[in-house]
Design an enzyme around this catalytic site. Structure first.
Site, PDB file in Angstrom:
ATOM      1  CD  GLU A 110      -2.774  -1.366   2.422  1.00 58.26           C
ATOM      2  OE1 GLU A 110      -2.039  -1.608   3.330  1.00 58.26           O
ATOM      3  OE2 GLU A 110      -4.071  -1.469   2.287  1.00 58.26           O
ATOM      4  CD  GLU A 130      -3.370  -6.280   3.719  1.00 59.75           C
ATOM      5  OE1 GLU A 130      -3.218  -7.257   2.703  1.00 59.75           O
ATOM      6  OE2 GLU A 130      -2.923  -5.055   3.717  1.00 59.75           O
TER       7      GLU A 130
HETATM    8  N1  3HC Z   1       5.004  -7.656  11.618  1.00 59.78           N
HETATM    9  C1  3HC Z   1       5.613  -7.899  12.651  1.00 59.78           C
HETATM   10  N2  3HC Z   1       6.569  -8.992  12.361  1.00 59.78           N
HETATM   11  C2  3HC Z   1       6.777  -9.522  11.447  1.00 59.78           C
HETATM   12  C3  3HC Z   1       5.715  -9.167  10.121  1.00 59.78           C
HETATM   13  C4  3HC Z   1       4.979  -8.255  10.495  1.00 59.78           C
HETATM   14  N3  3HC Z   1       4.071  -7.694   9.319  1.00 59.78           N
HETATM   15  N4  3HC Z   1       6.177  -9.933   9.273  1.00 59.78           N
HETATM   16  C5  3HC Z   1       7.051 -10.721   9.719  1.00 59.78           C
HETATM   17  N5  3HC Z   1       7.482 -10.517  10.969  1.00 59.78           N
HETATM   18  C6  3HC Z   1       8.496 -11.189  11.897  1.00 59.78           C
HETATM   19  C7  3HC Z   1       8.007 -12.749  12.200  1.00 59.78           C
HETATM   20  O1  3HC Z   1       7.049 -12.776  13.094  1.00 59.78           O
HETATM   21  C8  3HC Z   1       9.372 -13.318  12.462  1.00 59.78           C
HETATM   22  O2  3HC Z   1       9.713 -12.787  13.559  1.00 59.78           O
HETATM   23  P1  3HC Z   1      10.531 -13.773  14.662  1.00 59.78           P
HETATM   24  O3  3HC Z   1      11.858 -14.017  14.069  1.00 59.78           O
HETATM   25  O4  3HC Z   1      10.562 -13.176  15.837  1.00 59.78           O
HETATM   26  O5  3HC Z   1       9.670 -14.874  14.612  1.00 59.78           O
HETATM   27  C9  3HC Z   1      10.179 -12.512  11.324  1.00 59.78           C
HETATM   28  O6  3HC Z   1       9.606 -11.328  11.229  1.00 59.78           O
HETATM   29  C10 3HC Z   1      10.747 -13.085  10.124  1.00 59.78           C
HETATM   30  O7  3HC Z   1       9.307 -13.546   9.573  1.00 59.78           O
HETATM   31  P2  3HC Z   1       9.570 -14.945   8.855  1.00 59.78           P
HETATM   32  O8  3HC Z   1       9.990 -15.810   9.731  1.00 59.78           O
HETATM   33  O9  3HC Z   1       7.998 -15.152   8.261  1.00 59.78           O
HETATM   34  O10 3HC Z   1      10.521 -14.665   7.665  1.00 59.78           O
HETATM   35  P3  3HC Z   1      10.294 -15.124   6.090  1.00 59.78           P
HETATM   36  O11 3HC Z   1      11.342 -14.940   5.468  1.00 59.78           O
HETATM   37  O12 3HC Z   1      10.003 -16.999   6.087  1.00 59.78           O
HETATM   38  O13 3HC Z   1       9.138 -14.435   5.543  1.00 59.78           O
HETATM   39  C11 3HC Z   1       7.596 -12.709   4.982  1.00 59.78           C
HETATM   40  C12 3HC Z   1       9.284 -13.058   5.405  1.00 59.78           C
HETATM   41  C13 3HC Z   1       7.361 -13.109   3.574  1.00 59.78           C
HETATM   42  C14 3HC Z   1       7.626 -11.048   5.143  1.00 59.78           C
HETATM   43  C15 3HC Z   1       6.663 -13.256   6.037  1.00 59.78           C
HETATM   44  O14 3HC Z   1       7.294 -13.022   7.380  1.00 59.78           O
HETATM   45  C16 3HC Z   1       5.296 -12.623   5.956  1.00 59.78           C
HETATM   46  O15 3HC Z   1       4.473 -13.067   5.222  1.00 59.78           O
HETATM   47  N6  3HC Z   1       4.842 -11.779   6.980  1.00 59.78           N
HETATM   48  C17 3HC Z   1       3.618 -11.112   6.894  1.00 59.78           C
HETATM   49  C18 3HC Z   1       3.159 -10.227   5.884  1.00 59.78           C
HETATM   50  C19 3HC Z   1       1.911  -9.700   6.154  1.00 59.78           C
HETATM   51  O16 3HC Z   1       0.962 -10.469   6.373  1.00 59.78           O
HETATM   52  N7  3HC Z   1       1.737  -8.601   5.917  1.00 59.78           N
HETATM   53  C20 3HC Z   1       0.329  -7.746   6.110  1.00 59.78           C
HETATM   54  C21 3HC Z   1       0.351  -7.298   7.741  1.00 59.78           C
HETATM   55  S1  3HC Z   1      -1.417  -6.579   7.820  1.00 59.78           S
HETATM   56  C22 3HC Z   1      -1.456  -5.234   7.148  1.00 59.78           C
HETATM   57  O17 3HC Z   1      -0.235  -4.762   6.326  1.00 59.78           O
HETATM   58  C23 3HC Z   1      -2.383  -4.438   7.324  1.00 59.78           C
HETATM   59  C24 3HC Z   1      -2.387  -2.988   6.543  1.00 59.78           C
HETATM   60  O18 3HC Z   1      -3.234  -3.267   5.195  1.00 59.78           O
HETATM   61  C25 3HC Z   1      -2.952  -2.072   7.138  1.00 59.78           C
END
Ligand code: 3HC
Length: 704
Positions: A110, A130
């Site tokens: 976004e 999301e």
């Molecule tokens: N917020 C906080 N922490 C996050 C995060 C996030 N959005 N995404 C990842 N992390 C943290 C994980 O919890 C993990 O922490 P830890 O080592 O303490 O357990 C660390 O970052 C690494 O994450 P992964 O182990 O998942 O690492 P990968 O390299 O395998 O994957 C990734 C990276 C593809 C970015 C994956 O973490 C992911 O899919 N993250 C979530 C992405 C997501 O859902 N984003 C949308 C959030 S909601 C949003 O944005 C609302 C908006 O519209 C207002």
């Protein structure tokens, strides 16, 4: 929030007349409060700076902003809100270009959409995941994206949460260009080229016209596919508002829907699952234990399971040797292993050179001695204790010192197999799920004599394969199959007592399972369970009701499911259909057993199945097979299709209250009889008004 935290999260480096705004918030540059504040300060500073003509937003570390900070959800909101920050970014009087590498997801995507143009690294991925957290995009994604790529394509992305690779992003019009060389240089060049030209703000565009009937069909499809999960349809409907309302009104509606989702039980459950999946591999007993080094992997057996495991390891970048017993089996194994890569080549998911490299990384042969060079050997031979003991005796003699020896058994005692090797410290279970190259779950089985670093190696290897590892102890079926073997007979009892298999499937699909148990049985092959029942027949407890007579009779007719064209359903022409032969057979068994018939509502089927799952889950905890309730939730969701939006059985039981679940368990016990007694752990937790989540790791086992 201290100023230095903001300054370290976002800084500006001027590159001539371009301000390069760098976000630096490890590990994934989530848009936490410091990032949001820093972005506002940086955009305002760059706009005030007379020496700056254009702006680029880029990220340090492994990725562009991967989304809003999930850890902030559920807490009081911390200003400034992301949508307001993005309004400021978009309103910039100087052109702003996003330089995207890694994964620009959710709020990160976004942010890129609020910029006036986007350059993507060729390896970058964008998406709106999301919905996988029970949410919808909440920072303009539903309103800006349809104005960029059209309503239909935006609905697809927002409702599915799927990831879009750079070349598709370019084709969709999300990316203005892909960086040919250095990403930041490309973005700076694009930013300079935009100076003096009208700024393209997506909020000021109108979505292109679309076919309403096509959209309605898409909405109906999404509702059906979501299987009880609310957010995909909410996301799609909110995207549609972009075509019906002015931007500001659409944004207000998006915000309201986002907050409603954020407060929903479904989102709480899905956010828990996100964290639980990341927590599961961190087994408390392995803290501080370094895994052994694994480069070369041997696999014994190239049947369906062995071939899938070989594909998974090869895809994961390991060098793989597969050993079979005869030349014919070697040839068949080679074909089985190549099949998924051939399909991916055909569909364009693999290039010719990638296909060639995969094939070159795996050797299939019949020389058992070749396994001597491997750091890890995974046995995926026939599920028979004598066969496995023989293999491990030979393996123990030839494998190099320090090699980890793993069995992929689904039910057999890993401790006994380990002893046969003569070096039980090196032996673990690595229980993959079929198809092993697709399914994300691996149960890493710790036998009594397994060395901690051998177990840690199993976990580390699973992570490298992109899979979720759950560490568990030895019992019949480990976590997942043990729980399955416990609840599965309950539905067979219901069928004997009046339910129809398709009725049970329908009820559990309504509950949120991808497929009901009878359809799953037909897909997996009914002969596997039949063989196990025959193996266990001599040890059957006569006090426990036996409800597999109908399944046994189907198997005796050669109806093993889809692979034989018939099982619980018939599959003539590949289409699943009800078969009168099955209902006739059910009637016959009911009459033979003099079972009194009753009606089972969907609610009864769902409650009793869930009760049986939770009850056995509690016993798995008490026995120390799983150390934490979250391990059970992760196994059930990622290996057995338990709906993620329910958070897994143990989370759901906590949420509903253990008192209520206990009442269902008592009802299940009254119905199913011996073997279904309420777990003492649930009784004690319910009495003390505690939850599974309150248990410290291993407390359930120690405390019983
Ligand atoms: N917020 C906080 N922490 C996050 C995060 C996030 N959005 N995404 C990842 N992390 C943290 C994980 O919890 C993990 O922490 P830890 O080592 O303490 O357990 C660390 O970052 C690494 O994450 P992964 O182990 O998942 O690492 P990968 O390299 O395998 O994957 C990734 C990276 C593809 C970015 C994956 O973490 C992911 O899919 N993250 C979530 C992405 C997501 O859902 N984003 C949308 C959030 S909601 C949003 O944005 C609302 C908006 O519209 C207002």
């Amino acid at each position: 929030m201290p100023d230095d935290a903001v300054a370290s999260a976002v800084r500006i480096e001027n590159r001539g007349d371009v301000a390069l705004i760098l976000i630096d918030n490890p590990p994934v540059n989530a848009s936490s409060q410091a990032v949001r504040k820093g972005l506002v300060t940086a955009i305002e500073a760059a706009n005030k700076d007379a020496a700056v003509a254009a702006i680029v937003i880029a990220c340090e570390g492994r990725t562009f902003v991967a989304g809003a900070d999930i850890r902030e959800f559920g807490k009081p909101p911390l200003p400034p809100a992301l949508p307001d920050v993005l309004t400021i970014v978009e309103a910039s009087g100087k052109p702003v270009v996003a330089a995207v590498h890694g994964t620009a997801l959710g709020g990160g995507f976004e942010l890129a959409l609020a910029c006036h143009a986007r350059v993507l690294d060729p390896g970058a991925i964008v998406g709106l995941p999301e919905v996988k957290l029970g949410l919808i995009p909440g920072a303009g994604g539903t309103q800006r994206l349809p104005r960029l790529i059209g309503v239909r394509a935006a609905i697809d992305l927002a409702a599915s949460g799927r990831q879009v690779k750079a070349d598709e992003a370019l084709a969709l019009g999300i990316a203005d260009s892909l960086a040919a060389g250095d990403l930041r240089d490309s973005a700076i060049a694009l930013a300079r080229s935009l100076v003096g030209r009208p700024i393209r703000r997506l909020s000021e565009l109108a979505p292109s016209p679309f076919d309403r009937a096509e959209i309605d069909a898409a909405l109906a499809g999404i509702a059906q596919k979501s299987r009880g999960q609310a957010s995909p349809l909410v996301a799609a409907r909110t995207v549609l508002l972009a075509a019906e309302l002015p931007f500001a009104e659409g944004m207000a509606r998006e915000r309201a829907a986002f907050i409603e989702c954020l407060q929903s039980d479904q989102s709480k459950a899905m956010r828990y699952v996100f964290m639980a999946e990341r927590e599961a591999p961190r087994a408390p007993q392995l803290e501080g234990i370094a895994p052994r080094k694994v480069e070369r992997v041997g696999i014994i057996g190239a049947g369906t399971m062995g071939a899938g495991i070989a594909v998974a390891f090869t895809d994961g970048g390991f060098s793989v040797i597969v050993v079979e017993t005869s030349e014919a089996a070697v040839e068949a194994g080679r074909k089985r292993i190549a099949a998924p890569w051939d399909r991916q080549l055909k569909s364009g998911r693999l290039t010719a050179s990638q296909h060639e490299a995969r094939s070159a990384s795996v050797a299939v042969g019949s020389d058992f001695a070749a396994l001597a060079a491997c750091d890890l050997v995974v046995e995926a031979a026939f599920e028979d204790m004598d066969v496995k003991k023989d293999i491990f005796a030979r393996l123990g003699a030839i494998a190099k010192p320090g090699a980890v020896l793993a069995t992929n058994t689904s039910y057999l005692d890993v401790g006994i197999i380990a002893q046969a090797s003569g070096r039980p410290g090196d032996v673990i279970g690595l229980h993959f799920f079929s198809p092993a190259n697709v399914m994300r779950l691996v149960e890493v089985v710790e036998a009594p004599a397994s060395a901690k670093d051998a177990v840690a190696t199993g976990v580390a290897v699973a992570k490298k394969l992109g899979k979720i590892a759950v560490v568990c102890g030895v019992c019949d079926g480990f976590i997942g199959n043990r729980i399955l073997a416990h609840w599965r007979p309950i539905v067979d009892m219901m069928v004997e007592d009046g339910a129809a298999p398709q009725g049970v499937d329908g009820a559990l699909e309504e509950f949120g399972f991808a497929m009901g148990p009878y359809a799953v049985g037909d897909l997996a092959g009914l002969d596997i369970g039949w063989a196990r029942r025959k193996r266990l027949a001599p040890t059957l407890n006569p006090n426990v009701r036996y409800a597999s007579t109908i399944a046994d009779e189907l198997c005796a007719l050669g109806r093993f499911g889809q692979k034989t064209g018939a099982g619980w359903y018939s599959y003539s022409g590949g289409k699943k259909a009800l078969d009168p032969l099955v209902s006739g057979l059910i009637d016959k068994v009911r009459a033979q057993k003099h079972r009194e018939q009753r009606v089972f509502s969907n609610d009864t089927i769902q409650r009793l199945v869930r009760a049986a799952i939770v009850n056995e889950g509690a016993k798995v905890l008490s026995d120390g097979i799983a150390r934490r309730a979250l391990d059970i939730d992760v196994v059930l969701i990622s290996g057995y299709g338990y709906p993620a939006w329910r958070g897994g059985p143990m989370f759901e039981a906590d949420a509903l209250g253990l008192g209520r679940i206990l009442a269902d368990i008592e009802e299940a016990h009254a119905f199913a009889g011996a073997g279904y007694e309420p777990a003492p752990l649930i009784v004690s937790l319910a009495r003390a008004d505690r939850r599974f989540a309150d248990l410290a790791p291993g407390e359930a086992a120690g405390g019983q």
